[in-house]
Motif scaffolding. Structure first.
Motif, PDB file in Angstrom:
ATOM      1  N   ASP A 167     -26.075  -4.775 -10.613  1.00  0.00           N
ATOM      2  CA  ASP A 167     -25.296  -4.285  -9.482  1.00  0.00           C
ATOM      3  C   ASP A 167     -23.948  -4.973  -9.483  1.00  0.00           C
ATOM      4  O   ASP A 167     -23.869  -6.187  -9.359  1.00  0.00           O
ATOM      5  N   SER A 168     -22.886  -4.183  -9.642  1.00  0.00           N
ATOM      6  CA  SER A 168     -21.544  -4.755  -9.727  1.00  0.00           C
ATOM      7  C   SER A 168     -20.962  -5.063  -8.349  1.00  0.00           C
ATOM      8  O   SER A 168     -19.967  -5.759  -8.217  1.00  0.00           O
ATOM      9  N   SER A 169     -21.565  -4.524  -7.278  1.00  0.00           N
ATOM     10  CA  SER A 169     -21.038  -4.776  -5.937  1.00  0.00           C
ATOM     11  C   SER A 169     -21.335  -6.213  -5.521  1.00  0.00           C
ATOM     12  O   SER A 169     -22.342  -6.791  -5.904  1.00  0.00           O
ATOM     13  N   ASP A 170     -20.463  -6.771  -4.714  1.00  0.00           N
ATOM     14  CA  ASP A 170     -20.616  -8.144  -4.271  1.00  0.00           C
ATOM     15  C   ASP A 170     -21.048  -8.142  -2.810  1.00  0.00           C
ATOM     16  O   ASP A 170     -20.238  -7.990  -1.898  1.00  0.00           O
ATOM     17  N   ALA A 171     -22.353  -8.321  -2.595  1.00  0.00           N
ATOM     18  CA  ALA A 171     -22.887  -8.267  -1.240  1.00  0.00           C
ATOM     19  C   ALA A 171     -22.387  -9.412  -0.376  1.00  0.00           C
ATOM     20  O   ALA A 171     -22.416  -9.327   0.848  1.00  0.00           O
ATOM     21  N   THR A 172     -21.927 -10.481  -1.011  1.00  0.00           N
ATOM     22  CA  THR A 172     -21.497 -11.653  -0.233  1.00  0.00           C
ATOM     23  C   THR A 172     -20.229 -11.391   0.568  1.00  0.00           C
ATOM     24  O   THR A 172     -19.881 -12.188   1.450  1.00  0.00           O
ATOM     25  N   THR A 173     -19.518 -10.314   0.287  1.00  0.00           N
ATOM     26  CA  THR A 173     -18.302  -9.992   1.039  1.00  0.00           C
ATOM     27  C   THR A 173     -18.592  -9.154   2.275  1.00  0.00           C
ATOM     28  O   THR A 173     -17.704  -8.918   3.088  1.00  0.00           O
ATOM     29  N   VAL A 208     -27.651 -18.863   5.873  1.00  0.00           N
ATOM     30  CA  VAL A 208     -28.960 -18.571   5.281  1.00  0.00           C
ATOM     31  C   VAL A 208     -28.906 -18.797   3.777  1.00  0.00           C
ATOM     32  O   VAL A 208     -29.811 -19.398   3.175  1.00  0.00           O
ATOM     33  N   ALA A 209     -27.832 -18.306   3.150  1.00  0.00           N
ATOM     34  CA  ALA A 209     -27.676 -18.478   1.701  1.00  0.00           C
ATOM     35  C   ALA A 209     -27.614 -19.960   1.335  1.00  0.00           C
ATOM     36  O   ALA A 209     -28.201 -20.394   0.332  1.00  0.00           O
ATOM     37  N   LYS A 210     -26.914 -20.758   2.151  1.00  0.00           N
ATOM     38  CA  LYS A 210     -26.799 -22.189   1.859  1.00  0.00           C
ATOM     39  C   LYS A 210     -28.142 -22.896   2.017  1.00  0.00           C
ATOM     40  O   LYS A 210     -28.468 -23.811   1.252  1.00  0.00           O
ATOM     41  N   ALA A 211     -28.924 -22.467   3.005  1.00  0.00           N
ATOM     42  CA  ALA A 211     -30.238 -23.080   3.205  1.00  0.00           C
ATOM     43  C   ALA A 211     -31.131 -22.835   1.989  1.00  0.00           C
ATOM     44  O   ALA A 211     -31.823 -23.747   1.517  1.00  0.00           O
ATOM     45  N   PHE A 212     -31.108 -21.600   1.467  1.00  0.00           N
ATOM     46  CA  PHE A 212     -31.893 -21.305   0.273  1.00  0.00           C
ATOM     47  C   PHE A 212     -31.356 -22.061  -0.931  1.00  0.00           C
ATOM     48  O   PHE A 212     -32.113 -22.481  -1.807  1.00  0.00           O
ATOM     49  N   ALA A 213     -30.041 -22.247  -0.979  1.00  0.00           N
ATOM     50  CA  ALA A 213     -29.452 -22.994  -2.091  1.00  0.00           C
ATOM     51  C   ALA A 213     -29.947 -24.440  -2.081  1.00  0.00           C
ATOM     52  O   ALA A 213     -30.194 -25.026  -3.143  1.00  0.00           O
ATOM     53  N   VAL A 214     -30.086 -25.017  -0.892  1.00  0.00           N
ATOM     54  CA  VAL A 214     -30.615 -26.379  -0.798  1.00  0.00           C
ATOM     55  C   VAL A 214     -32.041 -26.426  -1.338  1.00  0.00           C
ATOM     56  O   VAL A 214     -32.390 -27.308  -2.124  1.00  0.00           O
ATOM     57  N   LEU A 215     -32.864 -25.475  -0.936  1.00  0.00           N
ATOM     58  CA  LEU A 215     -34.252 -25.451  -1.413  1.00  0.00           C
ATOM     59  C   LEU A 215     -34.317 -25.269  -2.924  1.00  0.00           C
ATOM     60  O   LEU A 215     -35.111 -25.918  -3.618  1.00  0.00           O
ATOM     61  N   LYS A 216     -33.478 -24.378  -3.448  1.00  0.00           N
ATOM     62  CA  LYS A 216     -33.503 -24.093  -4.885  1.00  0.00           C
ATOM     63  C   LYS A 216     -32.951 -25.238  -5.721  1.00  0.00           C
ATOM     64  O   LYS A 216     -33.168 -25.289  -6.930  1.00  0.00           O
ATOM     65  N   ALA A 217     -32.229 -26.164  -5.087  1.00  0.00           N
ATOM     66  CA  ALA A 217     -31.673 -27.299  -5.829  1.00  0.00           C
ATOM     67  C   ALA A 217     -32.777 -28.233  -6.328  1.00  0.00           C
ATOM     68  O   ALA A 217     -32.590 -28.978  -7.288  1.00  0.00           O
ATOM     69  N   PHE A 218     -33.926 -28.182  -5.677  1.00  0.00           N
ATOM     70  CA  PHE A 218     -35.058 -29.004  -6.103  1.00  0.00           C
ATOM     71  C   PHE A 218     -35.802 -28.294  -7.220  1.00  0.00           C
ATOM     72  O   PHE A 218     -36.208 -27.140  -7.076  1.00  0.00           O
ATOM     73  N   ASP A 219     -35.959 -28.978  -8.351  1.00  0.00           N
ATOM     74  CA  ASP A 219     -36.673 -28.395  -9.483  1.00  0.00           C
ATOM     75  C   ASP A 219     -37.329 -29.518 -10.274  1.00  0.00           C
ATOM     76  O   ASP A 219     -37.398 -30.663  -9.803  1.00  0.00           O
TER      77      ASP A 219
END
Length: 272
Positions: free
Chosen positions: A6-12, A20-31
């Motif tokens: 998908d070439s569209s940028d949903a973040t805009t 919400v995106a930042k909260a998931f980014a924090v969770l995904k930082a743990f690996d």
């Protein structure tokens, strides 16, 4: 769920909630390489200020998704983070439909059998039945594997229009995971094209050394692919030629039985 590029940028979009995106980014930082982190490490990993990291970790901790060790003051994930993934596994009707056939295939060939679904440029394991002998590669449910160098990915791409398969390969980072990984786009697409007519794809030690794979797509009523089933065998017990001769017929029979179920057609209608 769709793996289409998908070439569209949903973040805009004004509907996009950045917190919400930042909260998931924090969770995904743990690996596996970051099992616990300090606030400073979290802030650096997610590219936010330390004060922002403090707010997010506090909130996620209050929700029971993160835990802070009282002695080290380092944060780590809690088992509650599995809830979303577990809910998905319980809700995906393809897993329910396929499981009896996957178990049967696992018993008949004695090797690891996996069901994967497409997500972006990867295939994601959503069901796994391990080898009856010792398995040398730990790949739990939720493991992501790149399409371009794996049998599951090539099997999925073989069911797509050639132009769409080419788009996936062109968008992929063709990284050499082993000395055997194909990184030439034309060669990869040749493998994909050859996989369609014979009904299965192969990969020989391209993602892990000592790991041989054969996979076939699960097709919906309209011929599109819902996912793929692959069998993984170690080079210590198998050759790819023997897998093609002995396991490919069982694999093709398995995906046809999964694809032929009435719930497979219902799933495709729901996904649309």
């Amino acid at each position: 769920m769709s793996a289409a590029l998908d070439s569209s940028d949903a973040t805009t979009s004004p509907l996009y909630v950045r917190s919400v995106a930042k909260a998931f980014a924090v969770l995904k930082a743990f690996d596996g390489g970051h099992r616990s982190m300090s606030l400073s490490e979290i802030a650096a990993a997610v590219d936010m200020t330390k004060s922002a990291a403090q707010r997010f970790t506090y909130t996620l901790g209050a929700l029971g998704l993160l835990y802070q060790d009282p002695a080290s003051r380092r944060w780590q994930l809690t088992p509650r983070t599995l809830d979303i993934g577990t809910s998905y596994l319980a809700a995906d009707s393809l897993i329910e439909q396929a499981t009896p056939y996957l178990v049967e295939l696992n018993h008949r060939c004695g090797e690891s059998v996996n069901l994967s679904r497409p997500d972006g440029l990867d295939m994601v394991f959503v069901a796994r039945f391990t080898s009856h002998a010792r398995a040398f590669v730990h790949m739990p449910v939720g493991t992501r594997i790149p399409m371009f160098c794996t049998a599951s990915g090539r099997a999925y791409l073989s069911s797509q229009p050639p132009s769409q398969a080419a788009n996936f390969i062109q968008a992929s980072t063709l990284h050499a995971f082993t000395a055997h990984t194909l990184t030439n786009a034309d060669e990869i697409l040749t493998h994909v094209a050859e996989s369609g007519p014979r009904g299965f794809a192969t990969a020989s030690e391209e993602f892990y050394l000592g790991d041989l794979n054969i996979a076939a797509p699960i097709l919906a009523a309209d011929g599109s692919s819902l996912g793929a089933v692959n069998v993984s065998c170690p080079t210590s017990r198998w050759t790819l030629e023997r897998m093609v001769a002995e396991i490919a017929p069982l694999l093709i029979q398995t995906v046809r039985r999964i694809s032929g179920g009435p719930s497979a057609r219902q799933r495709e209608q729901i996904s649309r």
